[in-house]
Enzyme design. Structure first.
Site, PDB file in Angstrom:
ATOM      1  N   LYS A   9       0.843  -1.205   0.000  1.00  0.00           N
ATOM      2  CA  LYS A   9       0.000   0.000   0.000  1.00  0.00           C
ATOM      3  C   LYS A   9       0.880   1.258   0.000  1.00  0.00           C
ATOM      4  CE  LYS A   9      -3.009   2.204   3.392  1.00  0.00           C
ATOM      5  NZ  LYS A   9      -2.240   3.429   3.280  1.00  0.00           N
ATOM      6  N   LYS A  14       7.555   0.846   1.351  1.00  0.00           N
ATOM      7  CA  LYS A  14       8.182   0.082   0.256  1.00  0.00           C
ATOM      8  C   LYS A  14       9.503   0.701  -0.180  1.00  0.00           C
ATOM      9  CE  LYS A  14       4.763   0.948  -2.497  1.00  0.00           C
ATOM     10  NZ  LYS A  14       3.887   1.621  -1.538  1.00  0.00           N
ATOM     11  N   LYS A  40       4.335   8.527  -7.504  1.00  0.00           N
ATOM     12  CA  LYS A  40       5.023   9.403  -6.536  1.00  0.00           C
ATOM     13  C   LYS A  40       6.480   9.622  -6.961  1.00  0.00           C
ATOM     14  CE  LYS A  40       4.423   7.841  -2.256  1.00  0.00           C
ATOM     15  NZ  LYS A  40       4.894   7.540  -0.898  1.00  0.00           N
ATOM     16  N   ASP A 126      -1.807  -0.440  -4.338  1.00  0.00           N
ATOM     17  CA  ASP A 126      -3.187  -0.116  -3.956  1.00  0.00           C
ATOM     18  C   ASP A 126      -4.186  -0.575  -5.012  1.00  0.00           C
ATOM     19  OD1 ASP A 126      -3.180   2.354  -1.586  1.00  0.00           O
ATOM     20  OD2 ASP A 126      -1.340   1.691  -2.530  1.00  0.00           O
TER      21      ASP A 126
HETATM   22  P1  ADP Z   1       6.008   3.879   0.289  1.00  0.00           P
HETATM   23  O1  ADP Z   1       7.170   3.781  -0.641  1.00  0.00           O
HETATM   24  O2  ADP Z   1       5.397   2.551   0.598  1.00  0.00           O
HETATM   25  O3  ADP Z   1       4.980   4.868  -0.166  1.00  0.00           O
HETATM   26  P2  ADP Z   1       7.933   5.049   2.081  1.00  0.00           P
HETATM   27  O4  ADP Z   1       9.034   4.065   1.986  1.00  0.00           O
HETATM   28  O5  ADP Z   1       8.103   6.344   1.354  1.00  0.00           O
HETATM   29  O6  ADP Z   1       6.546   4.409   1.682  1.00  0.00           O
HETATM   30  O7  ADP Z   1       7.715   5.279   3.638  1.00  0.00           O
HETATM   31  C1  ADP Z   1       6.842   6.247   4.164  1.00  0.00           C
HETATM   32  C2  ADP Z   1       7.489   6.842   5.408  1.00  0.00           C
HETATM   33  O8  ADP Z   1       7.550   5.853   6.431  1.00  0.00           O
HETATM   34  C3  ADP Z   1       8.920   7.273   5.129  1.00  0.00           C
HETATM   35  O9  ADP Z   1       8.981   8.660   5.129  1.00  0.00           O
HETATM   36  C4  ADP Z   1       9.754   6.664   6.222  1.00  0.00           C
HETATM   37  O10 ADP Z   1      10.372   7.666   6.992  1.00  0.00           O
HETATM   38  C5  ADP Z   1       8.780   5.915   7.114  1.00  0.00           C
HETATM   39  N1  ADP Z   1       9.256   4.538   7.396  1.00  0.00           N
HETATM   40  C6  ADP Z   1       9.221   3.480   6.567  1.00  0.00           C
HETATM   41  N2  ADP Z   1       9.703   2.368   7.168  1.00  0.00           N
HETATM   42  C7  ADP Z   1      10.065   2.740   8.427  1.00  0.00           C
HETATM   43  C8  ADP Z   1      10.641   2.045   9.548  1.00  0.00           C
HETATM   44  N3  ADP Z   1      10.906   0.736   9.521  1.00  0.00           N
HETATM   45  N4  ADP Z   1      10.900   2.769  10.677  1.00  0.00           N
HETATM   46  C9  ADP Z   1      10.608   4.083  10.723  1.00  0.00           C
HETATM   47  N5  ADP Z   1      10.064   4.788   9.725  1.00  0.00           N
HETATM   48  C10 ADP Z   1       9.788   4.136   8.571  1.00  0.00           C
HETATM   49 MG    MG Z   2       7.425   4.736  -2.448  1.00  0.00          MG
END
Ligand code: ADP
Ligand code: MG
Length: 251
Positions: A9, A14, A40, A126
């Site tokens: 999601k 990710k 994104k 999603d």
């Molecule tokens: P996605 O790629 O799934 O949209 P992101 O990797 O950009 O999500 O993560 C969203 C936010 O969550 C990031 O800004 C990151 O700081 C935080 N995050 C992700 N994994 C962790 C973790 N294991 N511990 C702390 N913060 C995390």
């Molecule tokens: Mg991402």
């Protein structure tokens, strides 16, 4: 060449997980190509000093006939980064955009030119329409993992993605390796994910803790692997990277 797609999601973690895995693999001496499949377009941001790189769709819009070097950026960590990008909001179709980006990379022989040992796909899960399912079909990915927390919406997405993998799997495409629990740390979370994994019929491959070093590294435009290589969190990412390369489970 090992090809791994990481779904989940939006906002679940990710890109954070994939970038750290890619950086960990690169530090082991492997050639890694990371392909962001999310409008994104920030999949590799923490590999490229916090900067967003040009996306395939953007470049295609500006320059009808791009070279491979216009689409692939080599990061400071040595990982080759690609962002498929998104359509013009309200006009194009995001899934269709991913298909276009994949076709362009293939046409320019990205795999032949960079000869990656590992290709990591970071895919928004999603909506698993034909476009977002691209890495699952057509021989792009061998293994699929799903990042999830115990929150209902991310487990819902995980179930959806697993259905997509299973339906293509019958035709000999990618197979589901398991879930990666990216914990939000609420009470009962581990059990909820265990239950969902059992219902899907897949293992919980890894349990990634929440750690503020992720945000600290991110503020610096870096992965934890680069910013805090000696931390426990970096060790978690390295362990997961090895697990994905080797096969097997670590529960
Ligand atoms: P996605 O790629 O799934 O949209 P992101 O990797 O950009 O999500 O993560 C969203 C936010 O969550 C990031 O800004 C990151 O700081 C935080 N995050 C992700 N994994 C962790 C973790 N294991 N511990 C702390 N913060 C995390
Ligand atoms: Mg991402």
């Amino acid at each position: 060449m090992k090809k791994i797609a990481i779904y989940g999601k939006g906002g679940i973690g990710k890109s954070t997980t994939v970038s750290n895995i890619s950086a960990a693999m690169a530090s082991m001496g492997l050639t890694v190509l990371q392909v962001g499949c999310d409008p994104k377009a920030d999949s590799s941001r923490n590999l490229t000093e916090g900067q967003n790189i040009p996306t395939v769709l953007e470049v295609l819009r500006k320059k009808g006939d791009p070279e491979l070097e216009d689409l692939v950026v080599k990061s400071t960590t040595g990982v080759y980064c690609v962002e498929s990008g998104g359509p013009i909001p309200g006009v194009g179709c995001a899934g269709r955009g991913i298909i276009t980006a994949f076709e362009k990379l293939e046409e320019l022989d990205a795999f032949g030119v960079y000869q990656p040992d590992v290709v990591m796909y970071d895919v928004l899960g999603d909506v698993v329409c034909g476009g977002f399912a691209m890495p699952i079909r057509g021989g792009y990915a061998d293994d699929v993992c799903i990042v999830t927390s115990g929150e209902m919406m991310s487990l819902y997405a995980a179930t959806n993605i697993s259905h997509a993998v299973r339906s293509f799997g019958k035709r000999g495409y990618a197979s589901l390796r398991g879930l990666i629990l990216n914990a939000k740390n609420f009470e009962g979370e581990q059990e909820l994910v265990d239950k969902a994994a059992a219902e899907i019929g897949t293992p919980v491959l890894y349990r990634m803790p929440r750690n503020q070093l992720v945000q600290k590294a991110e503020a610096d435009g870096k992965t934890v692997i680069e910013a805090f290589p000696d931390s426990d969190m970096a060790e978690h990412y390295r362990t997961l990277a090895k697990l994905l390369l080797d096969g097997g489970e670590d529960v």
